[in-house]
Design an enzyme around this catalytic site. Structure first.
Site, short mmCIF file in Angstrom:
data_model
loop_
_atom_site.label_atom_id
_atom_site.label_comp_id
_atom_site.label_asym_id
_atom_site.label_seq_id
_atom_site.Cartn_x
_atom_site.Cartn_y
_atom_site.Cartn_z
N GLU A 1 0.09 -4.61 4.19
CA GLU A 1 0.86 -4.38 2.97
C GLU A 1 0.96 -2.89 2.70
OE1 GLU A 1 -1.85 -4.74 -0.87
OE2 GLU A 1 -2.21 -6.46 0.45
N VAL B 1 -6.11 0.39 -4.84
CA VAL B 1 -6.68 -0.35 -3.72
C VAL B 1 -6.53 -1.85 -3.97
CG1 VAL B 1 -9.01 -0.47 -4.73
CG2 VAL B 1 -8.74 -0.53 -2.24
N HIS B 2 -6.44 -2.59 -2.91
CA HIS B 2 -6.45 -4.05 -2.94
C HIS B 2 -7.64 -4.49 -2.10
CE1 HIS B 2 -4.14 -8.08 -2.12
NE2 HIS B 2 -5.24 -8.26 -2.82
N ILE B 3 -8.74 -4.82 -2.76
CA ILE B 3 -9.96 -5.21 -2.06
C ILE B 3 -9.75 -6.55 -1.34
CG2 ILE B 3 -12.37 -5.91 -2.39
CD1 ILE B 3 -11.89 -2.90 -2.68
#
Length: 365
Positions: free
Chosen positions: A112, A162-164
């Site tokens: 992504e 951020v996307h953990i």
């Protein structure tokens, strides 16, 4: 190596396509700008799989996005999706929006982009757009950051998003959460003297023990009440995964913050919202006494309560039991909002729950 792409782009042809496309559901609100001031409305939003498939209602995305001056976007799948979102914002506001985005990030076949979009009348990009090099290779999707300037006040601020990773278990997420403490130090090295906003989809409640390394550095979450993922049940939200973390001693620590529960704002069901907009709500902070843009009612969004209001609200909320485990959660317990909708049983008092065979969760204070 080039680490970001930058766009200040108004695609008239794409805008025509967006305007001619049939709407998935109508938006009936009349929007009006709030008075100009020095404040900013800074938001973060996981727009689920933005640009993937044909289901997104970009006009609805624009109507929600125009509440803000700046949006950190997670889970953008394509450049086309980002440009359509930018065009929708410009159509909704009548203003030019700047945009920049990362390359596709991810370890597996799932990748992504991160993006920042902002009103050019209020914000300017300064420098430092970069994807974290991640020396320990601990992030599945390395964070993305840049520095900006509030054109009204002159304040500079850095935003990191951020996307953990979600993983199969909570333990799959904690390694990345703990690594955020090192990332926080790195952000202050590359943006010295600049307040930092760490925002995104963390896939973990802010009270979890994995946050302790970051808290030890004096970093706190702005949102501690409510939930940001859409339940399948109208009016209910499941998890407080999205958040904004700031220095406790910094200028944003006292900023009001909130959650936009957009299905009610658009007048649509959760099913339609999840399918055509996102399964996450936007979150935001207000600087310099700013207000959300647009003509909306207070009941249409959630603002974080004061400590006194929070205690009063918790006292009036029901207790939630898990019908499968027979574990009970008070409103002040870390797992209160984690119980699956299908397994929830509600009680008014502890005695009532105990009589029904439930015991209090071990992580309750």
């Amino acid at each position: 190596m080039k680490t970001f792409l930058f766009g200040r782009w108004l695609a008239s042809g794409l805008l025509v396509v967006c305007l001619l496309a049939a709407l998935v559901f109508p938006v009936s609100y009349v929007w009006a700008q709030t008075p100009d001031g020095q404040g900013l409305v800074i938001a973060s939003w996981n727009i689920e799989r933005l640009g993937h498939g044909q289901n997104k209602d970009y006009e609805a995305l624009g109507q929600i996005g125009q509440l803000f001056d700046f949006i950190a976007v997670q889970e953008a799948m394509t450049v086309e999706g980002l440009y359509r979102f930018q065009a929708a914002l410009q159509e909704a506001t009548g203003e030019t929006w700047g945009m920049m985005y990362s390359h596709r990030i991810g370890r597996s076949t799932y990748k992504e982009k991160y993006a920042f979009v902002w009103r050019e009348s209020r914000i300017d990009y300064l420098d430092g757009a970069v994807v974290y090099l991640d020396p320990g290779d601990l992030f599945a999707r390395e964070p993305y950051s840049a520095r900006f300037k509030n054109l009204s006040s002159g304040d500079e601020f850095a935003v990191a998003t951020v996307h953990i990773v979600y993983g199969r278990r909570i333990s799959d997420r904690t390694e990345e959460i703990e690594e955020l403490a090192r990332y926080w130090d790195w952000l202050h090295q590359i943006y010295p003297g600049t307040p930092v906003l760490l925002m995104g989809d963390f896939n973990l409640q802010p009270l979890h023990a994995a946050w302790q390394p970051l808290r030890d550095k004096g970093v706190v979450p702005l949102i501690v009440e409510g939930a940001t993922t859409l339940s399948a049940v109208d009016g209910r939200f499941a998890n407080l995964y999205d958040n904004i973390w700031v220095a406790e001693s910094g200028p944003y620590a006292s900023s009001p913050a909130g959650i936009v529960e957009f299905p009610a704002l658009l007048g649509v069901t959760h099913e339609a919202a999840r399918r055509h907009v996102s399964d996450h709500t936007p979150i935001y902070l207000l600087s310099h006494q700013a207000g959300l843009r647009g003509n909306i009612q207070a009941d249409d969004f959630k603002v974080q309560p004061s400590a006194e209001e929070s205690s009063a609200q918790k006292a009036s909320d029901p207790l939630i039991g898990n019908r499968r485990s027979k574990i009970l959660h008070r409103p002040d317990c870390p797992s209160y909002s984690r119980v699956g909708e299908a397994n929830r049983v509600y009680f008014d008092t502890l005695e009532e729950a105990q009589d029904a065979g439930y015991r209090l969760a071990g992580n309750c204070p």
